[in-house]
Write a protein that holds these residues in place. Structure first.
Motif, PDB file in Angstrom:
ATOM      1  N   PRO A 108      32.330  40.019   9.182  1.00 20.46           N
ATOM      2  CA  PRO A 108      31.962  39.534   7.846  1.00 20.46           C
ATOM      3  C   PRO A 108      31.600  40.706   6.944  1.00 20.46           C
ATOM      4  O   PRO A 108      30.925  41.639   7.375  1.00 20.46           O
ATOM      5  N   SER A 109      32.081  40.638   5.709  1.00 17.45           N
ATOM      6  CA  SER A 109      31.736  41.703   4.768  1.00 17.45           C
ATOM      7  C   SER A 109      30.659  41.161   3.838  1.00 17.45           C
ATOM      8  O   SER A 109      30.583  39.968   3.592  1.00 17.45           O
ATOM      9  N   ARG A 123      28.792  39.811   0.708  1.00 16.02           N
ATOM     10  CA  ARG A 123      29.314  39.172  -0.499  1.00 16.02           C
ATOM     11  C   ARG A 123      29.009  40.083  -1.689  1.00 16.02           C
ATOM     12  O   ARG A 123      27.893  40.556  -1.837  1.00 16.02           O
ATOM     13  N   ALA A 163      33.162  32.971  -8.552  1.00 19.36           N
ATOM     14  CA  ALA A 163      33.737  32.279  -7.397  1.00 19.36           C
ATOM     15  C   ALA A 163      34.330  33.270  -6.403  1.00 19.36           C
ATOM     16  O   ALA A 163      35.041  34.194  -6.783  1.00 19.36           O
ATOM     17  N   LEU A 164      34.007  33.042  -5.156  1.00 18.55           N
ATOM     18  CA  LEU A 164      34.609  33.820  -4.066  1.00 18.55           C
ATOM     19  C   LEU A 164      35.208  32.810  -3.093  1.00 18.55           C
ATOM     20  O   LEU A 164      34.481  31.978  -2.528  1.00 18.55           O
ATOM     21  N   ALA A 165      36.529  32.838  -2.946  1.00 19.36           N
ATOM     22  CA  ALA A 165      37.196  31.958  -1.985  1.00 19.36           C
ATOM     23  C   ALA A 165      37.692  32.832  -0.844  1.00 19.36           C
ATOM     24  O   ALA A 165      38.269  33.891  -1.068  1.00 19.36           O
ATOM     25  N   GLU A 166      37.406  32.391   0.385  1.00 19.30           N
ATOM     26  CA  GLU A 166      37.782  33.208   1.542  1.00 19.30           C
ATOM     27  C   GLU A 166      38.525  32.371   2.566  1.00 19.30           C
ATOM     28  O   GLU A 166      38.245  31.189   2.735  1.00 19.30           O
ATOM     29  N   THR A 204      23.050  34.729   2.334  1.00 18.73           N
ATOM     30  CA  THR A 204      23.647  35.985   2.793  1.00 18.73           C
ATOM     31  C   THR A 204      24.850  35.665   3.681  1.00 18.73           C
ATOM     32  O   THR A 204      24.977  34.545   4.172  1.00 18.73           O
ATOM     33  N   PRO A 205      25.752  36.644   3.912  1.00 18.26           N
ATOM     34  CA  PRO A 205      26.922  36.350   4.734  1.00 18.26           C
ATOM     35  C   PRO A 205      26.483  35.948   6.139  1.00 18.26           C
ATOM     36  O   PRO A 205      25.569  36.546   6.711  1.00 18.26           O
ATOM     37  N   SER A 206      27.119  34.914   6.671  1.00 21.17           N
ATOM     38  CA  SER A 206      26.804  34.500   8.026  1.00 21.17           C
ATOM     39  C   SER A 206      27.909  35.025   8.940  1.00 21.17           C
ATOM     40  O   SER A 206      29.039  35.199   8.521  1.00 21.17           O
ATOM     41  N   PRO A 207      27.581  35.277  10.200  1.00 25.31           N
ATOM     42  CA  PRO A 207      28.614  35.773  11.117  1.00 25.31           C
ATOM     43  C   PRO A 207      29.724  34.748  11.267  1.00 25.31           C
ATOM     44  O   PRO A 207      29.467  33.551  11.237  1.00 25.31           O
ATOM     45  N   ARG A 208      30.976  35.215  11.357  1.00 26.64           N
ATOM     46  CA  ARG A 208      32.077  34.277  11.576  1.00 26.64           C
ATOM     47  C   ARG A 208      31.971  33.749  12.994  1.00 26.64           C
ATOM     48  O   ARG A 208      31.805  34.511  13.938  1.00 26.64           O
ATOM     49  N   GLU A 255      36.121  29.303   3.116  1.00 23.41           N
ATOM     50  CA  GLU A 255      34.773  29.435   2.562  1.00 23.41           C
ATOM     51  C   GLU A 255      34.817  29.518   1.046  1.00 23.41           C
ATOM     52  O   GLU A 255      35.750  30.074   0.469  1.00 23.41           O
ATOM     53  N   THR A 303      32.070  30.611  -2.110  1.00 28.56           N
ATOM     54  CA  THR A 303      30.757  31.063  -2.562  1.00 28.56           C
ATOM     55  C   THR A 303      30.736  30.989  -4.089  1.00 28.56           C
ATOM     56  O   THR A 303      31.590  31.593  -4.742  1.00 28.56           O
ATOM     57  N   HIS A 334      27.158  28.157  -0.955  1.00 27.49           N
ATOM     58  CA  HIS A 334      28.142  28.660   0.012  1.00 27.49           C
ATOM     59  C   HIS A 334      28.539  27.499   0.908  1.00 27.49           C
ATOM     60  O   HIS A 334      27.689  26.790   1.430  1.00 27.49           O
TER      61      HIS A 334
END
Lengths: 79, 127, 127, 79
Positions: free
Chosen positions: B14-15, B17, B25-28, C13-17, C28, C30, C91
């Motif tokens: 995970p990078s 955010r 908006a961030l779509a992943e 915060t980013p969560s582990p995949r 995902e 955000t 998120h």
């Protein structure tokens, strides 16, 4: 001409790179005829694969030079 | 649009955010290796890419799609080599002002990736 | 489908995949606070939720959508209180076997969230 | 009846919670009439807002009891 085989094409030919001595330009169709003559297992890939030169897929009416480096691109499956 | 493309054998993690204040908006999307392929249990998939063509084609696709779906930044990571079950083969992150463009570009890119980008699953390693 | 919903004032915060070997796709979204709202520069937005109705409605929507788009797990985090520019207000992570269901459920949930879930932006704090 | 006002509804009434002494059941339309009489600023929210009891939005034909706790839900804007 230098040929680069990927994935199923490499499996069909048993090699990644091959030098093909050519003296005149040729069409993609003529190249496929030559390649299938050398590697009959490539026949089943012909209709589903594309040729690329540099970073570009080649249209059917492209003219390939004896000094080109041509990649054989079977159906992709990334992602 | 800022474009970053990584095609290598590095584990995808995970990078953080990003916090660009223009981004709403961030779509992943993360694509992982499942425990079975064609109904058979597997331990890993093996991916191969035609470099640098794969990167060039991705960049071209993204630039073309961005004309229709204007976004701010895209990051694509595609792992190659052996990718074990449960680990990510691909991660794409699209940043945009609003979510509609981000989702549209992400979905369209995934479709085109699976048609036009010279990357292959070449092998499955049995479980 | 496993559902996890968090509505609180905690920084997202980013969560582990996750590495569930049945999961092939993680989609995902955000949503972050942009530096302007209605053309005016802002420092933060203030969010408010009607708890626990907001959580119940989300759970109901997700269960309903999962009947059409079968997914394995969904996690929703919505921050409330003051959310500064550049930080995430929401998120959502959707895990599925394949990407089509994951994207479909995520997009449909976002649409319904903005119609039916009792959460509001109540204020903007000027920059 | 206990009323809970959120967001714009709270701004319109100036309060979050309000006790309304009632003796008989009433419809959502009758409740809105009462509320707008007490808080004229609510008038503009009537057509765009919904009422909720517990975790459920109420249909127009619901019957509200004097002991209910009713939330006034103006248009939502989460996400």
């Amino acid at each position: 001409m230098r040929l680069i085989y990927f994935a199923h094409a490499r499996r069909a030919t048993g090699c990644s790179l091959e030098e093909l001595p050519l003296t005149a330009p040729l069409t993609p169709a003529a190249l496929w005829d030559l390649l299938i003559e050398r590697h009959p297992a490539l026949a089943s890939l012909r209709t589903v694969s594309r040729l690329a030169r540099g970073d570009d897929f080649l249209p059917a009416d492209a003219l390939l030079s004896p000094t080109d480096e041509i990649a054989i691109i079977p159906p992709v499956s990334g992602g | 649009m800022h474009i970053e493309i990584l095609i290598n054998n590095v584990v995808i993690t995970p990078s953080p955010r990003l916090s660009d204040p223009g981004v709403g908006a961030l779509a992943e999307f993360t694509g992982s290796v499942r425990r079975e392929e064609n109904g058979q249990p597997i331990a890993a998939l093996v991916y191969e890419a035609y470099q640098p063509m794969a990167e060039t084609v991705m960049r071209r696709l993204l630039t073309e799609l961005a004309a229709k779906h204007p976004c701010l930044a895209v990051r694509v990571q595609h792992r190659i080599g052996i990718v074990p079950v449960g680990e990510a083969a691909i991660h794409i992150a699209v940043q945009a002002r609003h979510r509609a463009e981000a989702f549209a570009l992400l979905a369209a890119f995934m479709d085109r990736l699976k048609q036009d980008v010279p990357i292959w699953k070449t092998d499955t390693l049995p479980a």
